[in-house]
Design a protein around this motif. Structure first.
Motif, PDB file in Angstrom:
ATOM      1  N   GLY A  68      24.295  20.966   7.438  1.00 12.94           N
ATOM      2  CA  GLY A  68      24.620  19.772   8.211  1.00 12.94           C
ATOM      3  C   GLY A  68      23.700  19.410   9.352  1.00 12.94           C
ATOM      4  N   CYS A  69      22.706  20.243   9.661  1.00 13.91           N
ATOM      5  CA  CYS A  69      21.760  19.905  10.725  1.00 13.91           C
ATOM      6  C   CYS A  69      20.674  18.952  10.215  1.00 13.91           C
ATOM      7  CB  CYS A  69      21.078  21.165  11.269  1.00 13.91           C
ATOM      8  SG  CYS A  69      22.030  22.069  12.498  1.00 13.91           S
ATOM      9  N   ARG A  70      19.999  18.326  11.136  1.00 15.79           N
ATOM     10  CA  ARG A  70      18.824  17.511  10.827  1.00 15.79           C
ATOM     11  C   ARG A  70      17.638  18.081  11.589  1.00 15.79           C
ATOM     12  NH1 ARG A  70      16.461  13.771  13.811  1.00 15.79           N
ATOM     13  NH2 ARG A  70      18.267  13.251  15.120  1.00 15.79           N
ATOM     14  N   GLN A  71      16.449  18.083  10.944  1.00 13.71           N
ATOM     15  CA  GLN A  71      15.238  18.538  11.619  1.00 13.71           C
ATOM     16  C   GLN A  71      14.945  17.628  12.810  1.00 13.71           C
ATOM     17  OE1 GLN A  71      12.977  21.171  10.956  1.00 13.71           O
ATOM     18  NE2 GLN A  71      11.998  20.522  12.850  1.00 13.71           N
ATOM     19  N   ALA A  72      14.736  18.230  13.971  1.00 13.28           N
ATOM     20  CA  ALA A  72      14.490  17.451  15.192  1.00 13.28           C
ATOM     21  C   ALA A  72      13.129  16.778  15.143  1.00 13.28           C
ATOM     22  CB  ALA A  72      14.571  18.360  16.416  1.00 13.28           C
ATOM     23  N   GLN A  73      13.018  15.630  15.790  1.00 14.18           N
ATOM     24  CA  GLN A  73      11.751  14.934  15.934  1.00 14.18           C
ATOM     25  C   GLN A  73      11.021  15.480  17.162  1.00 14.18           C
ATOM     26  OE1 GLN A  73      10.635  12.617  13.689  1.00 14.18           O
ATOM     27  NE2 GLN A  73      12.473  13.219  12.540  1.00 14.18           N
ATOM     28  N   PRO A  74       9.700  15.251  17.260  1.00 12.67           N
ATOM     29  CA  PRO A  74       8.974  15.710  18.451  1.00 12.67           C
ATOM     30  C   PRO A  74       9.602  15.178  19.736  1.00 12.67           C
ATOM     31  CG  PRO A  74       7.425  15.010  16.763  1.00 12.67           C
ATOM     32  CD  PRO A  74       8.796  14.647  16.261  1.00 12.67           C
ATOM     33  N   GLY A  75       9.874  16.080  20.675  1.00  7.78           N
ATOM     34  CA  GLY A  75      10.411  15.697  21.965  1.00  7.78           C
ATOM     35  C   GLY A  75      11.873  15.296  21.969  1.00  7.78           C
ATOM     36  N   GLU A  76      12.581  15.476  20.845  1.00 10.49           N
ATOM     37  CA  GLU A  76      13.944  14.962  20.766  1.00 10.49           C
ATOM     38  C   GLU A  76      14.913  15.715  21.675  1.00 10.49           C
ATOM     39  OE1 GLU A  76      17.174  13.371  17.462  1.00 10.49           O
ATOM     40  OE2 GLU A  76      15.368  14.431  16.784  1.00 10.49           O
ATOM     41  N   TYR A  77      14.689  16.997  21.883  1.00 10.32           N
ATOM     42  CA  TYR A  77      15.571  17.747  22.789  1.00 10.32           C
ATOM     43  C   TYR A  77      15.457  17.203  24.212  1.00 10.32           C
ATOM     44  CZ  TYR A  77      16.178  21.186  19.066  1.00 10.32           C
ATOM     45  OH  TYR A  77      16.482  21.796  17.876  1.00 10.32           O
ATOM     46  N   THR A  78      14.220  17.006  24.662  1.00  7.93           N
ATOM     47  CA  THR A  78      14.023  16.491  26.010  1.00  7.93           C
ATOM     48  C   THR A  78      14.489  15.041  26.110  1.00  7.93           C
ATOM     49  OG1 THR A  78      12.122  17.970  26.258  1.00  7.93           O
ATOM     50  CG2 THR A  78      12.325  16.185  27.849  1.00  7.93           C
ATOM     51  N   GLN A  79      14.309  14.279  25.048  1.00  8.64           N
ATOM     52  CA  GLN A  79      14.785  12.898  25.046  1.00  8.64           C
ATOM     53  C   GLN A  79      16.308  12.853  25.174  1.00  8.64           C
ATOM     54  OE1 GLN A  79      13.296  10.495  21.852  1.00  8.64           O
ATOM     55  NE2 GLN A  79      14.501   8.708  22.401  1.00  8.64           N
ATOM     56  N   ARG A  80      16.994  13.753  24.500  1.00  8.83           N
ATOM     57  CA  ARG A  80      18.456  13.819  24.622  1.00  8.83           C
ATOM     58  C   ARG A  80      18.864  14.231  26.033  1.00  8.83           C
ATOM     59  NH1 ARG A  80      21.555  15.744  19.132  1.00  8.83           N
ATOM     60  NH2 ARG A  80      20.474  14.333  17.699  1.00  8.83           N
ATOM     61  N   ALA A  81      18.073  15.139  26.631  1.00 10.17           N
ATOM     62  CA  ALA A  81      18.367  15.541  28.013  1.00 10.17           C
ATOM     63  C   ALA A  81      18.279  14.326  28.931  1.00 10.17           C
ATOM     64  CB  ALA A  81      17.392  16.623  28.467  1.00 10.17           C
ATOM     65  N   TYR A  82      17.281  13.474  28.700  1.00  6.97           N
ATOM     66  CA  TYR A  82      17.140  12.257  29.508  1.00  6.97           C
ATOM     67  C   TYR A  82      18.286  11.283  29.233  1.00  6.97           C
ATOM     68  CZ  TYR A  82      15.639   7.471  30.373  1.00  6.97           C
ATOM     69  OH  TYR A  82      15.611   6.151  30.748  1.00  6.97           O
ATOM     70  N   LEU A  83      18.578  11.039  27.955  1.00  2.72           N
ATOM     71  CA  LEU A  83      19.625  10.078  27.599  1.00  2.72           C
ATOM     72  C   LEU A  83      21.005  10.545  28.066  1.00  2.72           C
ATOM     73  CD1 LEU A  83      18.427   9.143  23.992  1.00  2.72           C
ATOM     74  CD2 LEU A  83      18.275   7.729  26.051  1.00  2.72           C
ATOM     75  N   ASN A  84      21.185  11.851  28.155  1.00  6.63           N
ATOM     76  CA  ASN A  84      22.479  12.383  28.593  1.00  6.63           C
ATOM     77  C   ASN A  84      22.538  12.612  30.107  1.00  6.63           C
ATOM     78  OD1 ASN A  84      23.643  12.455  26.005  1.00  6.63           O
ATOM     79  ND2 ASN A  84      22.681  14.421  25.541  1.00  6.63           N
ATOM     80  N   GLY A  85      21.510  12.140  30.812  1.00  9.25           N
ATOM     81  CA  GLY A  85      21.543  12.189  32.265  1.00  9.25           C
ATOM     82  C   GLY A  85      21.240  13.543  32.878  1.00  9.25           C
ATOM     83  N   LYS A  86      20.679  14.469  32.116  1.00  7.91           N
ATOM     84  CA  LYS A  86      20.343  15.783  32.669  1.00  7.91           C
ATOM     85  C   LYS A  86      19.092  15.720  33.545  1.00  7.91           C
ATOM     86  CE  LYS A  86      22.075  19.124  31.824  1.00  7.91           C
ATOM     87  NZ  LYS A  86      23.179  19.838  32.499  1.00  7.91           N
ATOM     88  N   ILE A  87      18.149  14.872  33.157  1.00  9.20           N
ATOM     89  CA  ILE A  87      16.911  14.696  33.909  1.00  9.20           C
ATOM     90  C   ILE A  87      16.536  13.219  33.854  1.00  9.20           C
ATOM     91  CG2 ILE A  87      15.938  17.018  33.584  1.00  9.20           C
ATOM     92  CD1 ILE A  87      14.441  15.996  31.156  1.00  9.20           C
ATOM     93  N   ASP A  88      15.682  12.778  34.794  1.00 11.25           N
ATOM     94  CA  ASP A  88      15.186  11.412  34.687  1.00 11.25           C
ATOM     95  C   ASP A  88      13.891  11.416  33.885  1.00 11.25           C
ATOM     96  OD1 ASP A  88      12.909  11.872  36.368  1.00 11.25           O
ATOM     97  OD2 ASP A  88      14.106  11.494  38.147  1.00 11.25           O
ATOM     98  N   LEU A  89      13.305  10.241  33.694  1.00  9.40           N
ATOM     99  CA  LEU A  89      12.167  10.134  32.790  1.00  9.40           C
ATOM    100  C   LEU A  89      10.930  10.842  33.324  1.00  9.40           C
ATOM    101  CD1 LEU A  89      11.694   8.959  30.045  1.00  9.40           C
ATOM    102  CD2 LEU A  89      10.868   6.860  31.097  1.00  9.40           C
ATOM    103  N   CYS A  99       5.974  18.652  21.654  1.00  9.12           N
ATOM    104  CA  CYS A  99       6.095  19.547  20.504  1.00  9.12           C
ATOM    105  C   CYS A  99       7.505  19.410  19.941  1.00  9.12           C
ATOM    106  CB  CYS A  99       5.804  20.986  20.904  1.00  9.12           C
ATOM    107  SG  CYS A  99       6.772  21.604  22.288  1.00  9.12           S
ATOM    108  N   VAL A 100       7.674  19.807  18.678  1.00  9.84           N
ATOM    109  CA  VAL A 100       8.936  19.578  17.978  1.00  9.84           C
ATOM    110  C   VAL A 100      10.096  20.319  18.647  1.00  9.84           C
ATOM    111  CG1 VAL A 100      10.160  19.958  15.815  1.00  9.84           C
ATOM    112  CG2 VAL A 100       7.835  19.094  15.777  1.00  9.84           C
TER     113      VAL A 100
END
Length: 471
Positions: A124-145, A468-469
């Motif tokens: 059920g997982c999907r392979q992450a795109q480059p930078g997707e973890y950090t992008q989610r951190a930004y979208l979820n308000g953990k860090i700013d851009l 990186c991925v």
């Protein structure tokens, strides 16, 4: 908010250990399907020992008499162990991405890593795109851009200076400074807009124009200082360019080899040996310097050497620091030509062959001077110190911040231009509504740096595409 669960390898394959990251609403449920323990109720910030397993089938042996062969009677579900691992569990919102997440620490075999990833995707997982973890951190308000971009800079840091700048930005120092500037601007804008609510009273003025001008000038000073630091920031990331120039056979290649502690350039008594620029980098006190060995400057009929000399002039234009290597008192016309070529550059005169030449006899118009012997290594430490001082690198304690990101520089430059309109409007007694509009332009532009005004997926994709991925 993301609805799918992603996975990716977060470490380079082929090492002793490998880490696979999982993030998303079903992270622990999917992981439990291939782990020897149920992690769906695991507490946050805990580590669990167990096995990654692969479900399959295996033959079941029927009853046999003593000494006879086993008889296959059928099949039954079995589990094949892929690896023994440690799993770290994180719960939303207290994770890197702000989602439920886990990290699998397993052995670094390519087969093991690929198999674990395949099992996660099958479940059920999907392979992450480059930078997707950090992008989610930004979208979820953990860090700013700007902090998200600092993650990439921290990974890419190659020396102490770039590491410190990236770490400062990741901590939010840059964001905090911008927030202070925006707060001051917002206060001014609010006062101007309050005047508009009482427009019937033409003589009513909430924002004192003299005070407004003073504050706007102070804000512009900080923004301009940040924008000007970009040149230094780029040099920190790419290496401060230092050109070694001088006549033929003066020891330029020997000096380059001595600085690099390697036989990088060909050394010969024959004039005109170096016919092209040779570049390499060294670290001096935690800062990278990019040294360029150039062809000797002289009159020559050799067509190839002429091309090399032309590239010497190009290298001088690009360099921030020039090492002018001499082994005798230069002629007046040579001094004049070098000073002309190196105008607006940091120039250090380097007297080579100090084992043979009396360096005290040089008369060089009080220019910075260091005596060395490139052949024997005398004076090299003093030269490196002079080069570091010539770079004139501000410390983070002496400045607001050193800008290393081109996107930030562009935004700061535009903000400075908009603020110039505000100052011009104050001098010409521009109406409060137009002043307020210009101030809001500055606010909007500064918000772009931390992400407050970025809404398009295209812009975000452009920022995160070079990550990186696993990040």
């Amino acid at each position: 908010m993301s609805v799918d669960t992603i996975c990716a390898l977060a470490t380079a394959p082929g090492g002793a250990l490998g880490i696979i990251r999982i993030s998303g609403p079903q992270a622990l449920e999917i992981l439990s399907r291939i782990f020897s323990k149920d992690l769906t109720t695991a507490q946050a910030n805990t580590v669990h020992y167990g096995h990654i397993i692969e479900k399959g089938t295996a033959p079941v042996q029927g009853p046999t008499s003593k000494g006879s062969a086993s008889k296959v009677c059928g099949t039954v579900s079995s589990r094949q162990i892929i690896d023994e691992v440690l799993v770290s569990v994180f719960r939303a919102p207290h994770s890197y991405t702000g989602e439920d997440a886990a990290e699998i620490s397993c052995h670094g075999s390519r087969y093991i890593l690929n198999r674990v990833l395949a099992l996660l995707i099958e479940n059920g997982c999907r392979q992450a795109q480059p930078g997707e973890y950090t992008q989610r951190a930004y979208l979820n308000g953990k860090i700013d851009l700007s902090q998200a971009e600092a993650v990439a800079d921290l990974i890419a840091s190659t020396n102490r200076a770039t590491h410190q700048v990236a770490l400062s930005q990741l901590r939010g120092d840059f964001s905090s400074r911008l927030a202070q500037l925006r707060e001051q601007l917002l206060k001014l804008t609010s006062l101007l807009e309050l005047e508009l609510d009482f427009s019937d009273h033409e003589d009513l003025e909430f924002a004192d124009r003299a005070e407004l001008s003073s504050i706007a000038k102070e804000i512009d000073k900080h923004i301009t200082q940040l924008a000007r630091s970009f040149e230094t920031g780029q040099a920190l990331k790419q290496g401060f360019p230092v050109a070694i120039v001088g006549k033929t056979n003066v020891g330029k290649s020997t000096l380059l080899n001595r600085l690099l502690k390697d036989d990088r350039a060909i050394v010969s008594d024959v004039h005109g040996t170096t016919r092209d620029t040779i570049e390499d980098t060294i670290d001096i006190q935690g800062v990278t310097f990019r040294f360029i060995d150039t062809a000797g400057i002289r009159q020559t009929a050799d067509e190839v050497e002429q091309i090399g000399i032309e590239r010497t002039f190009q290298a001088i234009q690009k360099a921030r620091i020039i090492l002018w290597l001499i082994d005798q008192q230069p002629l007046t016309e040579e001094i004049s030509k070098v000073l002309q070529l190196t105008e607006n550059k940091k120039l250090i005169v380097v007297g080579n062959k100090s084992d043979k030449v009396d360096n005290n006899s040089y008369n060089l118009l009080n220019m910075p001077f260091v005596a060395i012997s490139a052949k024997f290594g005398t004076g090299i430490e003093e030269l490196e110190q002079a080069i570091f001082q010539a770079a004139d690198i501000p410390t983070l304690a002496d400045t607001d911040f050193i800008v290393t990101n081109a996107r930030h520089y562009d935004a700061l430059t535009r903000a400075s231009h908009s603020l110039a309109h505000v100052l011009e409007g104050l001098q010409t007694s521009l109406s409060g509504d137009l002043l307020s509009e210009d101030l809001r332009d500055v606010l909007s532009i500064l918000s772009e740096i931390t992400g407050g005004e970025i809404t398009t997926n295209e812009v975000l994709g452009n920022i995160f595409k070079n990550f990186c991925v696993g990040k």
